[in-house]
Design an enzyme around this catalytic site. Structure first.
Site, PDB file in Angstrom:
ATOM      1  N   GLY A   8    -114.041  53.252  53.354  1.00 29.51           N
ATOM      2  CA  GLY A   8    -113.771  53.968  54.557  1.00 29.51           C
ATOM      3  C   GLY A   8    -113.161  53.231  55.568  1.00 29.51           C
ATOM      4  O   GLY A   8    -113.692  53.090  56.768  1.00 29.51           O
ATOM      5  N   SER A  10    -110.042  52.825  56.825  1.00 30.74           N
ATOM      6  CA  SER A  10    -108.597  52.989  57.555  1.00 30.74           C
ATOM      7  C   SER A  10    -108.987  53.387  59.109  1.00 30.74           C
ATOM      8  O   SER A  10    -107.920  53.250  59.769  1.00 30.74           O
ATOM      9  CB  SER A  10    -108.397  54.634  57.088  1.00 30.74           C
ATOM     10  OG  SER A  10    -109.140  55.622  57.325  1.00 30.74           O
ATOM     11  N   SER A  11    -110.300  53.514  59.534  1.00 32.91           N
ATOM     12  CA  SER A  11    -110.317  53.658  60.892  1.00 32.91           C
ATOM     13  C   SER A  11    -111.845  53.410  61.330  1.00 32.91           C
ATOM     14  O   SER A  11    -112.894  53.162  60.421  1.00 32.91           O
ATOM     15  CB  SER A  11    -110.214  55.197  61.304  1.00 32.91           C
ATOM     16  OG  SER A  11    -110.814  56.021  60.512  1.00 32.91           O
ATOM     17  N   GLY A  12    -112.121  53.335  62.612  1.00 34.10           N
ATOM     18  CA  GLY A  12    -113.591  53.497  63.060  1.00 34.10           C
ATOM     19  C   GLY A  12    -114.218  52.280  62.632  1.00 34.10           C
ATOM     20  O   GLY A  12    -114.009  51.249  62.716  1.00 34.10           O
ATOM     21  N   SER A 136    -125.823  55.036  57.643  1.00 29.29           N
ATOM     22  CA  SER A 136    -126.478  56.315  57.616  1.00 29.29           C
ATOM     23  C   SER A 136    -125.993  56.813  59.142  1.00 29.29           C
ATOM     24  O   SER A 136    -125.113  56.359  59.553  1.00 29.29           O
ATOM     25  CB  SER A 136    -127.849  56.150  57.565  1.00 29.29           C
ATOM     26  OG  SER A 136    -128.725  57.524  57.734  1.00 29.29           O
ATOM     27  N   TYR A 150    -124.279  67.714  57.523  1.00 25.93           N
ATOM     28  CA  TYR A 150    -124.292  66.028  57.975  1.00 25.93           C
ATOM     29  C   TYR A 150    -125.544  65.559  57.979  1.00 25.93           C
ATOM     30  O   TYR A 150    -125.722  64.510  57.126  1.00 25.93           O
ATOM     31  CB  TYR A 150    -123.448  66.016  59.321  1.00 25.93           C
ATOM     32  CG  TYR A 150    -123.511  64.523  59.809  1.00 25.93           C
ATOM     33  CD1 TYR A 150    -122.508  63.599  59.133  1.00 25.93           C
ATOM     34  CD2 TYR A 150    -124.337  63.684  60.534  1.00 25.93           C
ATOM     35  CE1 TYR A 150    -122.159  62.468  59.435  1.00 25.93           C
ATOM     36  CE2 TYR A 150    -124.061  62.338  60.797  1.00 25.93           C
ATOM     37  CZ  TYR A 150    -123.050  61.490  60.451  1.00 25.93           C
ATOM     38  OH  TYR A 150    -122.521  60.281  60.609  1.00 25.93           O
ATOM     39  N   SER A 153    -126.866  65.456  54.197  1.00 28.71           N
ATOM     40  CA  SER A 153    -126.442  64.215  53.594  1.00 28.71           C
ATOM     41  C   SER A 153    -126.785  62.729  53.793  1.00 28.71           C
ATOM     42  O   SER A 153    -126.887  61.974  53.075  1.00 28.71           O
ATOM     43  CB  SER A 153    -124.676  64.342  53.567  1.00 28.71           C
ATOM     44  OG  SER A 153    -124.342  63.729  54.869  1.00 28.71           O
ATOM     45  N   LYS A 154    -126.957  62.598  55.153  1.00 26.29           N
ATOM     46  CA  LYS A 154    -127.607  61.103  55.782  1.00 26.29           C
ATOM     47  C   LYS A 154    -128.922  61.104  55.320  1.00 26.29           C
ATOM     48  O   LYS A 154    -129.491  60.174  55.269  1.00 26.29           O
ATOM     49  CB  LYS A 154    -127.335  61.192  57.163  1.00 26.29           C
ATOM     50  CG  LYS A 154    -125.708  61.266  57.604  1.00 26.29           C
ATOM     51  CD  LYS A 154    -125.082  59.959  56.910  1.00 26.29           C
ATOM     52  CE  LYS A 154    -123.894  59.637  57.383  1.00 26.29           C
ATOM     53  NZ  LYS A 154    -123.158  58.508  56.848  1.00 26.29           N
ATOM     54  N   THR A 185    -115.412  56.768  67.701  1.00 29.83           N
ATOM     55  CA  THR A 185    -114.353  56.651  66.502  1.00 29.83           C
ATOM     56  C   THR A 185    -113.934  58.034  66.222  1.00 29.83           C
ATOM     57  O   THR A 185    -114.180  59.208  66.891  1.00 29.83           O
ATOM     58  CB  THR A 185    -115.350  56.237  65.172  1.00 29.83           C
ATOM     59  OG1 THR A 185    -115.978  57.584  64.931  1.00 29.83           O
ATOM     60  CG2 THR A 185    -116.087  55.220  65.214  1.00 29.83           C
TER      61      THR A 185
END
Ligand code: NAP
Length: 290
Positions: A8, A10-12, A136, A150, A153-154, A185
């Site tokens: 991941g 691409s950003s942030g 996380s 969310y 999942s975390k 982000t």
């Protein structure tokens, strides 16, 4: 110098971490879903001569994970660090969100990390060394309304990380969890734009909660610094809360019983506002009704 694979980028946080780790002399395999559409990191790496190799990787796709791993092993025979960073988020009430949203978030935020972890483990076990860092969230330990996919999942990622840490310790492999608070982000806007009207009360409180938390947001570069400390061995903690709001929020939640936390969804507005002040959140200015 470590060989580091990050998802991941691409950003942030993924982007900032790739840059910081490369600047600190590590070789970074920065992965993203669509490298041909996201050339910013590649351009930066070329301009600054950073040791960043961009690869394509969709964490929800088994073949994509296998292909990316094969490419890493084509470049090097040692993988020192895996950073499971790819993530998505959506907000809404359980009843009103489609089941597909739950599946998508579990598949990306939780199973995506499981897939990538399983892909690196044989090599790390053979090496008898390695470090797996799972990004996380405070939301992995503080559960809030309109945030069930969310947070679930975390929380799953947190449990997975702890189980994994116990399993891999005999092979010299370390696991760490990073728990950022609100970070500036693109994820923030991706979540916010999905909040629609609800038949459930407390949507206004939920929006005010996140808006107030955003007042203290930190840049992704600060999360990258926390990650660098784990990579360098400067932090040997398993859980690494990161950001201005994360320690106060985790501390406040830990100080309350589960029953009191849940009962807060039914308290009057003034009491709720005071509670939020206990978390260092000034929600009052975001309450439209005020
Ligand atoms: P972001 O800028 O939106 O970055 C998320 C990254 O995940 C993007 O590169 C995105 O790529 C990638 N991604 C999404 N689905 C993917 C998939 N199926 N396969 C591979 N990559 C995928 O948000 P961020 O804040 O930096 O998020 C990074 C991590 O930090 C996430 O795990 C998030 O939950 C966690 N976190 C963020 C905050 C916060 O306040 N921002 C707080 C706590 C934790 P695309 O460009 O292809 O979509």
């Amino acid at each position: 110098m470590s060989n580091i694979l990050i998802t991941g980028c691409s950003s942030g946080i993924g982007f900032a971490t790739a840059v910081l780790l490369a600047k600190n002399g590590n070789i970074v395999f920065a992965t993203m879903r669509h490298p041909s559409e996201n050339t910013e990191l590649r351009d930066l790496a070329d301009n600054k001569n950073l040791p960043i190799i961009i690869l394509s990787l969709d964490v929800t796709n088994d073949d994509s994970v296998k292909n990316a791993m094969a490419q890493v092993l084509f470049h090097t025979d040692k993988i020192d660090v895996l950073i499971n960073n790819a993530g998505i988020g959506a907000m809404g009430a359980v009843e009103e969100l489609p089941i597909e949203e739950f599946i998508r978030e579990m598949d990306t935020n939780f199973l995506g990390a499981v897939r990538c972890t399983k892909a690196v483990l044989p090599r790390m076990r053979q090496q008898k060394s390695g470090c797996i860092i799972n990004i996380s969230s405070v939301g992995g330990r503080v559960f809030n309304y309109f945030n069930a996919p969310y947070c679930s999942s975390k929380a799953a990622l947190e449990a997975f990380s702890e189980c994994l840490a116990l399993e891999v310790l005999p092979f010299g492999i370390r696991v760490a969890v990073v728990e950022p608070g609100v970070t500036d982000t693109p994820l923030q806007d991706k979540c916010k734009s999905q909040i629609k009207e609800s038949v459930y009360p407390n949507l206004e409180r939920c929006v005010a909660f996140f808006s107030a938390a955003r007042d203290h947001h930190i840049p992704p570069e600060l999360v990258a610094e926390s990650i660098l400390k784990i990579v360098n061995g400067e932090s040997t903690h398993f859980r690494n809360p990161t950001g201005l709001d994360s320690v106060p929020m985790l501390g406040f939640r830990a100080s309350m019983s589960d029953e009191d936390w849940i009962a807060a969804a039914g308290v009057d507005e003034d009491t709720w506002i005071k509670m939020m002040e206990g978390m260092n959140l000034d929600v009052r200015k975001y309450m439209i009704s005020r």
